[in-house]
Design an enzyme around this catalytic site. Sequence first.
Site, PDB file in Angstrom:
ATOM      1  N   HIS A 306      16.131  25.844  37.759  1.00  0.00           N
ATOM      2  CA  HIS A 306      16.887  24.610  37.986  1.00  0.00           C
ATOM      3  C   HIS A 306      16.219  23.820  39.085  1.00  0.00           C
ATOM      4  O   HIS A 306      15.702  24.406  40.033  1.00  0.00           O
ATOM      5  CB  HIS A 306      18.340  24.924  38.381  1.00  0.00           C
ATOM      6  N   ASP A 363      23.125  26.857  31.115  1.00  0.00           N
ATOM      7  CA  ASP A 363      22.894  26.905  29.671  1.00  0.00           C
ATOM      8  C   ASP A 363      22.604  28.305  29.156  1.00  0.00           C
ATOM      9  O   ASP A 363      22.569  28.520  27.947  1.00  0.00           O
ATOM     10  CB  ASP A 363      21.707  25.991  29.306  1.00  0.00           C
TER      11      ASP A 363
HETATM   12  N1  CMC Z   1      10.325  29.779  32.640  1.00  0.00           N
HETATM   13  C1  CMC Z   1       9.120  30.039  33.205  1.00  0.00           C
HETATM   14  N2  CMC Z   1       8.644  29.411  34.286  1.00  0.00           N
HETATM   15  C2  CMC Z   1       9.413  28.465  34.831  1.00  0.00           C
HETATM   16  C3  CMC Z   1      10.688  28.127  34.323  1.00  0.00           C
HETATM   17  C4  CMC Z   1      11.132  28.833  33.191  1.00  0.00           C
HETATM   18  N3  CMC Z   1      12.337  28.563  32.644  1.00  0.00           N
HETATM   19  N4  CMC Z   1      11.243  27.150  35.065  1.00  0.00           N
HETATM   20  C5  CMC Z   1      10.359  26.862  36.022  1.00  0.00           C
HETATM   21  N5  CMC Z   1       9.249  27.669  35.887  1.00  0.00           N
HETATM   22  C6  CMC Z   1       8.079  27.717  36.782  1.00  0.00           C
HETATM   23  C7  CMC Z   1       7.148  26.535  36.557  1.00  0.00           C
HETATM   24  O1  CMC Z   1       6.170  26.839  35.584  1.00  0.00           O
HETATM   25  C8  CMC Z   1       6.592  26.348  37.932  1.00  0.00           C
HETATM   26  O2  CMC Z   1       5.626  27.373  38.137  1.00  0.00           O
HETATM   27  P1  CMC Z   1       4.306  27.093  39.054  1.00  0.00           P
HETATM   28  O3  CMC Z   1       4.850  26.832  40.434  1.00  0.00           O
HETATM   29  O4  CMC Z   1       3.517  28.328  38.940  1.00  0.00           O
HETATM   30  O5  CMC Z   1       3.637  25.892  38.456  1.00  0.00           O
HETATM   31  C9  CMC Z   1       7.754  26.667  38.872  1.00  0.00           C
HETATM   32  O6  CMC Z   1       8.579  27.579  38.116  1.00  0.00           O
HETATM   33  C10 CMC Z   1       8.586  25.452  39.273  1.00  0.00           C
HETATM   34  O7  CMC Z   1       8.998  24.779  38.091  1.00  0.00           O
HETATM   35  P2  CMC Z   1       9.093  23.194  37.968  1.00  0.00           P
HETATM   36  O8  CMC Z   1       8.871  22.817  36.532  1.00  0.00           O
HETATM   37  O9  CMC Z   1       8.232  22.551  38.999  1.00  0.00           O
HETATM   38  O10 CMC Z   1      10.608  22.966  38.367  1.00  0.00           O
HETATM   39  P3  CMC Z   1      11.458  21.689  38.037  1.00  0.00           P
HETATM   40  O11 CMC Z   1      12.481  21.604  39.099  1.00  0.00           O
HETATM   41  O12 CMC Z   1      10.597  20.491  37.802  1.00  0.00           O
HETATM   42  O13 CMC Z   1      12.136  22.053  36.621  1.00  0.00           O
HETATM   43  C11 CMC Z   1      13.659  22.867  34.996  1.00  0.00           C
HETATM   44  C12 CMC Z   1      13.462  22.498  36.484  1.00  0.00           C
HETATM   45  C13 CMC Z   1      15.146  23.153  34.767  1.00  0.00           C
HETATM   46  C14 CMC Z   1      13.254  21.665  34.115  1.00  0.00           C
HETATM   47  C15 CMC Z   1      12.806  24.108  34.654  1.00  0.00           C
HETATM   48  O14 CMC Z   1      13.210  25.200  35.438  1.00  0.00           O
HETATM   49  C16 CMC Z   1      12.859  24.454  33.169  1.00  0.00           C
HETATM   50  O15 CMC Z   1      12.075  23.905  32.370  1.00  0.00           O
HETATM   51  N6  CMC Z   1      13.774  25.391  32.761  1.00  0.00           N
HETATM   52  C17 CMC Z   1      13.957  25.705  31.349  1.00  0.00           C
HETATM   53  C18 CMC Z   1      14.801  24.655  30.676  1.00  0.00           C
HETATM   54  C19 CMC Z   1      16.282  24.775  31.068  1.00  0.00           C
HETATM   55  O16 CMC Z   1      16.859  25.846  31.060  1.00  0.00           O
HETATM   56  N7  CMC Z   1      16.891  23.614  31.353  1.00  0.00           N
HETATM   57  C20 CMC Z   1      18.323  23.540  31.680  1.00  0.00           C
HETATM   58  C21 CMC Z   1      18.564  23.147  33.106  1.00  0.00           C
HETATM   59  S1  CMC Z   1      20.263  23.446  33.619  1.00  0.00           S
HETATM   60  C22 CMC Z   1      21.194  22.352  32.665  1.00  0.00           C
HETATM   61  C23 CMC Z   1      21.022  20.961  33.122  1.00  0.00           C
HETATM   62  O17 CMC Z   1      21.686  20.560  34.107  1.00  0.00           O
HETATM   63  O18 CMC Z   1      20.257  20.227  32.499  1.00  0.00           O
END
Ligand code: CMC
Length: 428
Positions: A306, A363
């Site tokens: 998140h 989710d």
């Molecule tokens: N699986 C594997 N790696 C992950 C995941 C995941 N679900 N989420 C984040 N990471 C890794 C990402 O690859 C990055 O690694 P590195 O530092 O080595 O490059 C690190 O963790 C930080 O991730 P980020 O993409 O910079 O984080 P963000 O804040 O931009 O993204 C997120 C947040 C929710 C989009 C992301 O965690 C994600 O894609 N999760 C899966 C989709 C999901 O479950 N979404 C629902 C969110 S909750 C409901 C809502 O309110 O929408």
Amino acid sequence: MDRAKLIIGNQTHELDIIKGTEGELAIDITNLRNDTGYITSDTGYKSTGATRSAITFLDGEKGVLRYRGYPIEQLAENSTFLEVAYLIIYGELPSPVELENFTNGITRHTLIHEDMKKFYEGYPEKAHPMGVLASMISALSTFYPDDHNTNLDPEKVDLTIRRLIAKSATIAAWSYRKSQGFPIMYPQNRYSYCANFLHMMFALPTEEYDVNPTVVRALNTILILHADHEQNCSTSTVRIAGSSHASLYAAISSGVCALWGPLHGGANQEVIDMLKKIQAQGGDVKKMVEKAKDKDSDFRLMGFGHRVYKNFDPRAKIIKKVSDELLSELGVDDPLLDIAKSLEEVALNDSYFIDRKLYPNVDFYSGILYRAIGIPTEMFTVMFALGRLPGWIAQWKEMRDNNEPISRPRQIYIGETKRDYVKIGDRG
Ligand code: CMC
């Protein structure tokens, strides 16, 4: 007041510090460009506060979520969705009379114009219900054109709010009925909001529909958990669209579209697809975790991580408990729940997820709960949208009431510098 100092070359600029009621701190850069010629750069708005809001407080480090000051745990335990909707939109818990008026107002607006029924005939059989929801909400503006510029007339705004909450549930349930080839079920005023939704989804014209109070309670809870989440992607979209003074219908329809994506509300559908894939491949959760860690694959563990929660998502904790209770009360044995629990355990003990502070989000378990209720996977994100509706409305209302300016971020241009046009015959 505390001030921040920004030193650019040999110039020092003083900037105001803004402090929120929960001690959150921000540097006010509203006049930065005018005063210095500089803008700030923050793709994805990771360090940018877009507004000052009194609706939802969340502390991602501590796993705290409160609507208008009330902890999510207390609201989920004691409240109904419509009571929470009132709280979020109007700022205070309603008195019994206020709640009755609000509920009646919504109950009386659940019918949608008969001509809108014809739209359903035009959608392809496999139309995703999020596409249907977004376009039908947008279409509401054509049936209620007077609502367009009523943004600042409180009575008319209240009417639009009731229409939106009431009709979105009908639109959503009917999109499911149509996708199944079932006749639509008209709303029934004798039911509560959640019972009515279940009736419109599942009742058959041939028999009496028994509303299950356990399912009604679970549905109330999950909608409450989704009701607002401060400046997330879809909410920011609603505020930005609304900041042009587009109608509330148009702003909400934009929010539905933004929620649809798999990185946001669409994740709940993806989680179930992922769990089914693990099941089909023999239940090896470790393989999926390894794939999610592999930087050469763009796969992510859906329902994990998140932007704000870096400890745990308090909504996920509540949903997990409610799902367990619902499944045991309904006597449902869902093998995907066991897979979800093993996947959670493996991921939470893996240094990749520990180091990055990736925890199950709202989710991760919501799909299990929806499945137990009988809601099909394609409708999951629609459920999220119904839950988020009060939040979007409240955020739009706050933005308009505060007379916020049109949202218009700037950019750093990195394209070609000026060059002269080359006629087509002269191009190589
Ligand atoms: N699986 C594997 N790696 C992950 C995941 C995941 N679900 N989420 C984040 N990471 C890794 C990402 O690859 C990055 O690694 P590195 O530092 O080595 O490059 C690190 O963790 C930080 O991730 P980020 O993409 O910079 O984080 P963000 O804040 O931009 O993204 C997120 C947040 C929710 C989009 C992301 O965690 C994600 O894609 N999760 C899966 C989709 C999901 O479950 N979404 C629902 C969110 S909750 C409901 C809502 O309110 O929408």
